[in-house]
Design a protein around this motif. Structure first.
Motif, PDB file in Angstrom:
ATOM      1  N   SER A   1       0.906  -1.106  -0.020  1.00 59.08           N
ATOM      2  CA  SER A   1       0.087   0.112   0.024  1.00 59.08           C
ATOM      3  C   SER A   1       0.722   1.292   0.027  1.00 59.08           C
ATOM      4  O   SER A   1       1.682   1.385   0.731  1.00 59.08           O
TER       5      SER A   1
ATOM      6  N   GLN B   1      -1.555   6.639   0.603  1.00 55.70           N
ATOM      7  CA  GLN B   1      -2.136   7.741   0.609  1.00 55.70           C
ATOM      8  C   GLN B   1      -3.523   7.874   0.995  1.00 55.70           C
ATOM      9  O   GLN B   1      -3.926   9.003   1.422  1.00 55.70           O
ATOM     10  N   CYS B   2      -4.169   6.767   0.939  1.00 52.60           N
ATOM     11  CA  CYS B   2      -5.636   6.803   1.251  1.00 52.60           C
ATOM     12  C   CYS B   2      -5.716   6.061   2.626  1.00 52.60           C
ATOM     13  O   CYS B   2      -5.279   4.818   2.820  1.00 52.60           O
TER      14      CYS B   2
HETATM   15  S1  SF4 Z   1      -3.543   4.744  -3.650  1.00 52.55           S
HETATM   16 FE1  SF4 Z   1      -4.703   4.387  -2.158  1.00 52.55          FE
HETATM   17  S2  SF4 Z   1      -5.687   2.741  -2.544  1.00 52.55           S
HETATM   18 FE2  SF4 Z   1      -3.903   2.911  -3.998  1.00 52.55          FE
HETATM   19  S3  SF4 Z   1      -2.302   1.714  -2.893  1.00 52.55           S
HETATM   20 FE3  SF4 Z   1      -2.170   3.652  -2.560  1.00 52.55          FE
HETATM   21  S4  SF4 Z   1      -3.130   3.968  -0.412  1.00 52.55           S
HETATM   22 FE4  SF4 Z   1      -4.038   2.058  -1.405  1.00 52.55          FE
END
Ligand code: SF4
Ligand code: FMN
Length: 430
Positions: free
Chosen positions: A349, A352-353
């Motif tokens: 991961s 970011q989210c």
């Molecule tokens: S963009 Fe968001 S959903 Fe995709 S890997 Fe990064 S944290 Fe996870």
């Protein structure tokens, strides 16, 4: 082009060069008809090439199965800015090992597919983003690109056609998230490989802010054959909605794991029992993941009725994904396998989210607790809830990928989870 290995079981189109070290040499490739499809494509208009690819029914082999010709048609028809074709050779979905083999054995097939794709979308530059750990594949590819430049198949005024297309091989540093197309573009541009929200889609605003198409290695390898032989020819394999052949990466408890190119729609049970020689050590089939770690697990009964095409896998209760078939026998510890997958997503991961960053790490901790024998049934409810909250709430679908293995394993193999809890209860406790 000759297809010497096409039989009633395997249909070796893009994998016809596997095992033949001569195939990677540019002279051999040309002698065998290679770069002939490029010449044919240059004799057509870009839109005619797109029409052939549309007619073939080819769908993207990177996982989502989006129709390739349709994707190409999203690119602007009258370029006012540079266009780019990006070939996604990051291949990092657990259980997947096809793209690196396509590059190692037949790099010119990929280069030719890239050149035809670039011509169709009116791009003058192709970037092949190849995972850095694929040391041999990177070396073979770099050499092949050099040879193709030397022979005039890449670069300025290709074979006197008046078309200029450059090819650059870019080595990634080995992050799963750089296989996601917007993360890949960010990494290619020299920034951290962080996915971004879509829209804008790459066809409007892609690499370096320019219109861009991203395709998987296997998708692009099919292109020279489709252009050389026509869309109907490709449709002799597969089904109406899932046309053509597909490489299946089979791993796990079968006697003969490996890459097999088969017509889409091939029965999963025949892949296991006939093509792969049956289950290892005569053990019984317990479960199959048909499309890499991001898709639901099938139990044995579901696997027996599953047809390996996009629709067939959905009907059976899973997804085709990138056709990475992981076969598990009755000795398999499902809890451990799922825990390892969740650990993988927690590690990869990008953070970011919040639902993904927090969800993957909480799910991994709970899975570890259950594996260690300290879990309760309440933990299973919590896992179902957490993974559900991770679906559809984030920038990219890495977060969504955790729910299918976790939820399907809890639904279909709940007994395995409960047994792990009970087996570790102190003696004498009912
Ligand atoms: S963009 Fe968001 S959903 Fe995709 S890997 Fe990064 S944290 Fe996870
Ligand atoms: C987390 C994540 C990882 C991905 N990794 C890959 C990959 O390694 N290779 C790949 O071709 N596509 C990967 N994809 C899919 C790409 O985003 C993209 O859809 C694909 O390269 C498009 O090519 P296609 O249309 O030819 O399938 C990944 C997607 C996600 C969400």
């Amino acid at each position: 082009m000759a297809y010497p290995y096409v039989s009633d079981r395997e249909a070796r189109v893009i994998s016809r060069g596997f095992g033949d070290p001569m195939q990677r040499r540019v002279d051999t490739y040309v002698q065998r008809g290679g770069y002939g499809a490029l010449k044919k494509a240059f004799g057509m208009s870009p839109d005619q090439v797109i029409d052939v690819v549309k007619a073939s029914g080819l769908r993207g082999r990177g996982g989502a199965g989006f129709p390739t010709g349709v994707k190409w048609s999203f690119m602007p028809k009258q370029p006012t800015k540079p266009h780019y074709l990006l070939c996604n050779a990051d291949e990092s979905e657990p259980g997947t090992f096809k793209d690196r083999e396509l590059i190692r054995w037949d790099p010119h097939q990929l280069i030719e597919g890239c050149l035809i794709g670039a011509y169709a979308i009116r791009a003058k530059h192709v970037y092949i983003y190849c995972r850095g750990e694929f040391f041999e594949a990177n070396q073979v590819l770099a050499r092949a690109v050099e040879d193709a430049y030397a022979k005039g198949y890449v670069g300025k005024n290709i074979q006197g056609s008046g078309n200029d297309i450059d090819v650059t091989v870019h080595q990634g540093a080995g992050a799963y998230i750089c296989g996601e197309e917007t993360g890949l573009m960010s990494s290619l541009e020299g920034r951290r490989g962080l996915p971004r929200v879509k829209p804008p889609f790459p066809a409007a605003y892609g690499a370096f802010g320019m219109p861009t198409t991203i395709n998987n290695v296997e998708t692009l390898c099919a292109i020279p054959h489709i252009v050389a032989n026509g869309g109907d020819w490709y449709r002799q394999w597969g089904t109406e909605k899932s046309a053509g052949t597909k490489l299946f990466c089979v791993s796990g408890h079968v006697r003969k794991p490996g890459n097999y190119e088969l017509p889409l729609g091939f029965p999963l049970i025949e892949l296991i029992e006939d093509v792969c020689g049956g289950m290892r050590d005569g053990n019984a089939l317990k479960a199959v993941i048909p499309g890499g770690s991001s898709v639901p697990i099938l139990d044995a009964a579901e696997a027996r009725s599953c047809k390996l095409d996009y629709e067939g896998c959905v009907s059976a209760g899973s997804m085709l994904g990138c056709a990475s078939v992981i076969v598990m026998d009755d000795k398999t510890d499902i809890v451990k396998q799922v825990r390892r997958m969740v650990d993988f997503y927690a590690h990869e991961s990008c953070g970011q989210c919040t639902p993904c960053r927090e969800g993957t790490s909480w799910a991994a901790q709970i899975m570890r607790r259950i594996e260690d024998g300290d879990g309760t049934e309440k933990d299973l409810d919590t896992l179902m809830e957490i993974t559900q909250q991770m679906v559809g709430t984030t920038i990219c679908v890495l977060s969504d990928s955790v729910a299918p293995p976790v939820q399907s394993s809890i639904k279909k193999f709940r007994g395995d989870y409960l047994a792990r809890m009970r087996s570790l209860e102190p003696a004498g406790v009912a």
